[in-house]
Design a protein around this motif. Sequence first.
Motif, PDB file in Angstrom:
ATOM      1  N   GLU A  74       0.822  -1.211   0.000  1.00  0.00           N
ATOM      2  CA  GLU A  74       0.000   0.000   0.000  1.00  0.00           C
ATOM      3  C   GLU A  74       0.850   1.252   0.000  1.00  0.00           C
ATOM      4  N   ILE A  75       0.238   2.334  -0.476  1.00  0.00           N
ATOM      5  CA  ILE A  75       0.843   3.663  -0.456  1.00  0.00           C
ATOM      6  C   ILE A  75      -0.067   4.575   0.351  1.00  0.00           C
ATOM      7  N   HIS A  76       0.549   5.480   1.106  1.00  0.00           N
ATOM      8  CA  HIS A  76      -0.198   6.393   1.972  1.00  0.00           C
ATOM      9  C   HIS A  76      -0.095   7.807   1.418  1.00  0.00           C
ATOM     10  N   VAL A  77      -1.245   8.405   1.115  1.00  0.00           N
ATOM     11  CA  VAL A  77      -1.303   9.772   0.587  1.00  0.00           C
ATOM     12  C   VAL A  77      -1.855  10.683   1.680  1.00  0.00           C
ATOM     13  N   LEU A  78      -1.061  11.655   2.069  1.00  0.00           N
ATOM     14  CA  LEU A  78      -1.441  12.556   3.167  1.00  0.00           C
ATOM     15  C   LEU A  78      -2.617  13.436   2.763  1.00  0.00           C
ATOM     16  N   VAL A  79      -3.654  13.449   3.609  1.00  0.00           N
ATOM     17  CA  VAL A  79      -4.839  14.278   3.361  1.00  0.00           C
ATOM     18  C   VAL A  79      -5.355  14.822   4.685  1.00  0.00           C
ATOM     19  N   SER A  80      -6.314  15.720   4.585  1.00  0.00           N
ATOM     20  CA  SER A  80      -6.998  16.226   5.775  1.00  0.00           C
ATOM     21  C   SER A  80      -8.496  16.151   5.525  1.00  0.00           C
ATOM     22  N   VAL A  81      -9.225  15.643   6.502  1.00  0.00           N
ATOM     23  CA  VAL A  81     -10.675  15.500   6.386  1.00  0.00           C
ATOM     24  C   VAL A  81     -11.340  16.455   7.372  1.00  0.00           C
ATOM     25  N   LYS A  82     -12.345  17.190   6.910  1.00  0.00           N
ATOM     26  CA  LYS A  82     -13.042  18.137   7.769  1.00  0.00           C
ATOM     27  C   LYS A  82     -13.591  17.457   9.009  1.00  0.00           C
ATOM     28  N   GLN A  83     -13.434  18.132  10.148  1.00  0.00           N
ATOM     29  CA  GLN A  83     -13.930  17.684  11.451  1.00  0.00           C
ATOM     30  C   GLN A  83     -13.257  16.392  11.929  1.00  0.00           C
ATOM     31  N   VAL A  84     -12.236  15.942  11.213  1.00  0.00           N
ATOM     32  CA  VAL A  84     -11.490  14.760  11.638  1.00  0.00           C
ATOM     33  C   VAL A  84     -10.026  15.100  11.813  1.00  0.00           C
ATOM     34  N   GLY A  85      -9.438  15.737  10.801  1.00  0.00           N
ATOM     35  CA  GLY A  85      -8.035  16.104  10.873  1.00  0.00           C
ATOM     36  C   GLY A  85      -7.203  15.357   9.848  1.00  0.00           C
ATOM     37  N   ALA A  86      -5.901  15.323  10.121  1.00  0.00           N
ATOM     38  CA  ALA A  86      -4.961  14.725   9.176  1.00  0.00           C
ATOM     39  C   ALA A  86      -5.039  13.202   9.203  1.00  0.00           C
ATOM     40  N   GLY A  87      -4.694  12.635   8.075  1.00  0.00           N
ATOM     41  CA  GLY A  87      -4.656  11.187   7.956  1.00  0.00           C
ATOM     42  C   GLY A  87      -4.128  10.812   6.589  1.00  0.00           C
ATOM     43  N   TYR A  88      -4.443   9.611   6.160  1.00  0.00           N
ATOM     44  CA  TYR A  88      -3.914   9.116   4.892  1.00  0.00           C
ATOM     45  C   TYR A  88      -5.006   8.428   4.076  1.00  0.00           C
ATOM     46  N   ARG A  89      -4.924   8.607   2.765  1.00  0.00           N
ATOM     47  CA  ARG A  89      -5.656   7.761   1.839  1.00  0.00           C
ATOM     48  C   ARG A  89      -4.830   6.495   1.629  1.00  0.00           C
ATOM     49  N   ILE A  90      -5.489   5.362   1.659  1.00  0.00           N
ATOM     50  CA  ILE A  90      -4.809   4.081   1.474  1.00  0.00           C
ATOM     51  C   ILE A  90      -5.010   3.637   0.024  1.00  0.00           C
ATOM     52  N   ILE A  91      -3.905   3.589  -0.726  1.00  0.00           N
ATOM     53  CA  ILE A  91      -3.928   3.181  -2.129  1.00  0.00           C
ATOM     54  C   ILE A  91      -3.257   1.814  -2.236  1.00  0.00           C
ATOM     55  N   GLN A  92      -3.964   0.838  -2.818  1.00  0.00           N
ATOM     56  CA  GLN A  92      -3.422  -0.512  -2.938  1.00  0.00           C
ATOM     57  C   GLN A  92      -3.684  -1.088  -4.322  1.00  0.00           C
ATOM     58  N   PRO A  93      -2.839  -2.050  -4.741  1.00  0.00           N
ATOM     59  CA  PRO A  93      -3.097  -2.745  -6.006  1.00  0.00           C
ATOM     60  C   PRO A  93      -4.243  -3.735  -5.837  1.00  0.00           C
ATOM     61  N   PHE A  94      -5.012  -3.887  -6.907  1.00  0.00           N
ATOM     62  CA  PHE A  94      -6.121  -4.831  -6.901  1.00  0.00           C
ATOM     63  C   PHE A  94      -6.052  -5.638  -8.189  1.00  0.00           C
ATOM     64  N   SER A  95      -5.949  -6.967  -8.050  1.00  0.00           N
ATOM     65  CA  SER A  95      -5.823  -7.852  -9.209  1.00  0.00           C
ATOM     66  C   SER A  95      -7.192  -8.340  -9.668  1.00  0.00           C
ATOM     67  N   VAL A  96      -7.467  -8.151 -10.946  1.00  0.00           N
ATOM     68  CA  VAL A  96      -8.706  -8.624 -11.562  1.00  0.00           C
ATOM     69  C   VAL A  96      -8.303  -9.499 -12.744  1.00  0.00           C
ATOM     70  N   GLU A  97      -8.403 -10.812 -12.565  1.00  0.00           N
ATOM     71  CA  GLU A  97      -7.977 -11.765 -13.589  1.00  0.00           C
ATOM     72  C   GLU A  97      -6.532 -11.483 -13.972  1.00  0.00           C
ATOM     73  N   ASP A  98      -6.283 -11.072 -15.223  1.00  0.00           N
ATOM     74  CA  ASP A  98      -4.903 -10.859 -15.657  1.00  0.00           C
ATOM     75  C   ASP A  98      -4.499  -9.388 -15.605  1.00  0.00           C
ATOM     76  N   ARG A  99      -5.265  -8.570 -14.860  1.00  0.00           N
ATOM     77  CA  ARG A  99      -4.984  -7.140 -14.778  1.00  0.00           C
ATOM     78  C   ARG A  99      -4.814  -6.730 -13.321  1.00  0.00           C
ATOM     79  N   THR A 100      -4.054  -5.662 -13.115  1.00  0.00           N
ATOM     80  CA  THR A 100      -3.909  -5.086 -11.786  1.00  0.00           C
ATOM     81  C   THR A 100      -4.094  -3.581 -11.883  1.00  0.00           C
ATOM     82  N   VAL A 101      -5.027  -3.054 -11.090  1.00  0.00           N
ATOM     83  CA  VAL A 101      -5.302  -1.624 -11.086  1.00  0.00           C
ATOM     84  C   VAL A 101      -5.131  -1.103  -9.663  1.00  0.00           C
TER      85      VAL A 101
END
Length: 225
Positions: A74-101
Amino acid sequence: MRRILFLMIFGLAGLGVLVSLGVWQMQRMAWKEGILAEIDARIAADPIDLPQTVSEADDKYLPVTLSGEMEPEEIHVLVSVKQVGAGYRIIQPFSVEDRTVLVDRGFVPVTDKQAERVSGPMEVSGNLHWPDEVDGYTPEPDIDDNIWFARDLPNLAAALGTEPVLLIARTETDPGVTPLPVDTANIPNDHLQYAITWFGLALVWAAMTGYFLWRNRAPSEREAQ
């Protein structure tokens, strides 16, 4: 009389320009609201399977369901969410048959950056997206601490070895990850404020024109008396 006539022509011309600009902004607002309604309808449509070929021009906001396997990296992208504060978006690879997105699973607080997350076989629904978050001021990612500062799609795909295709999840994929689905909230629509500004300037212009006409007529009236 020539001076009064000039002031009237000049005042009416300026008033006409300002009012027309206000009307134009109202028309632009109606146009923009129509575009946003179309995007909202597209986002909320029933999801389909991932097309074999995708492009930003044709498939932005396309609702898609992926059935496959969430990879653990996974990759962590720094973001801020209203009324919550700082955190990260979690980006991960997802395999679908012979493809990965890429899948943007959602948000975790800073304290949960290293938490273990559910991976393996699953189904994810969301919308394809091409975020425009990179500019000349975006810092380079901190690879050592796995902190990215934007969803730079080509570089994210290269780092995780996937196609440059990103699905923003709108269904929960992990109890500890809050989905941040695509919406139109961040698409600017400031035309009403612009219209109010132009109409306000038109009102001031009309008042100033009336004042100058009154000032220039007053001496003549006094002389006539």
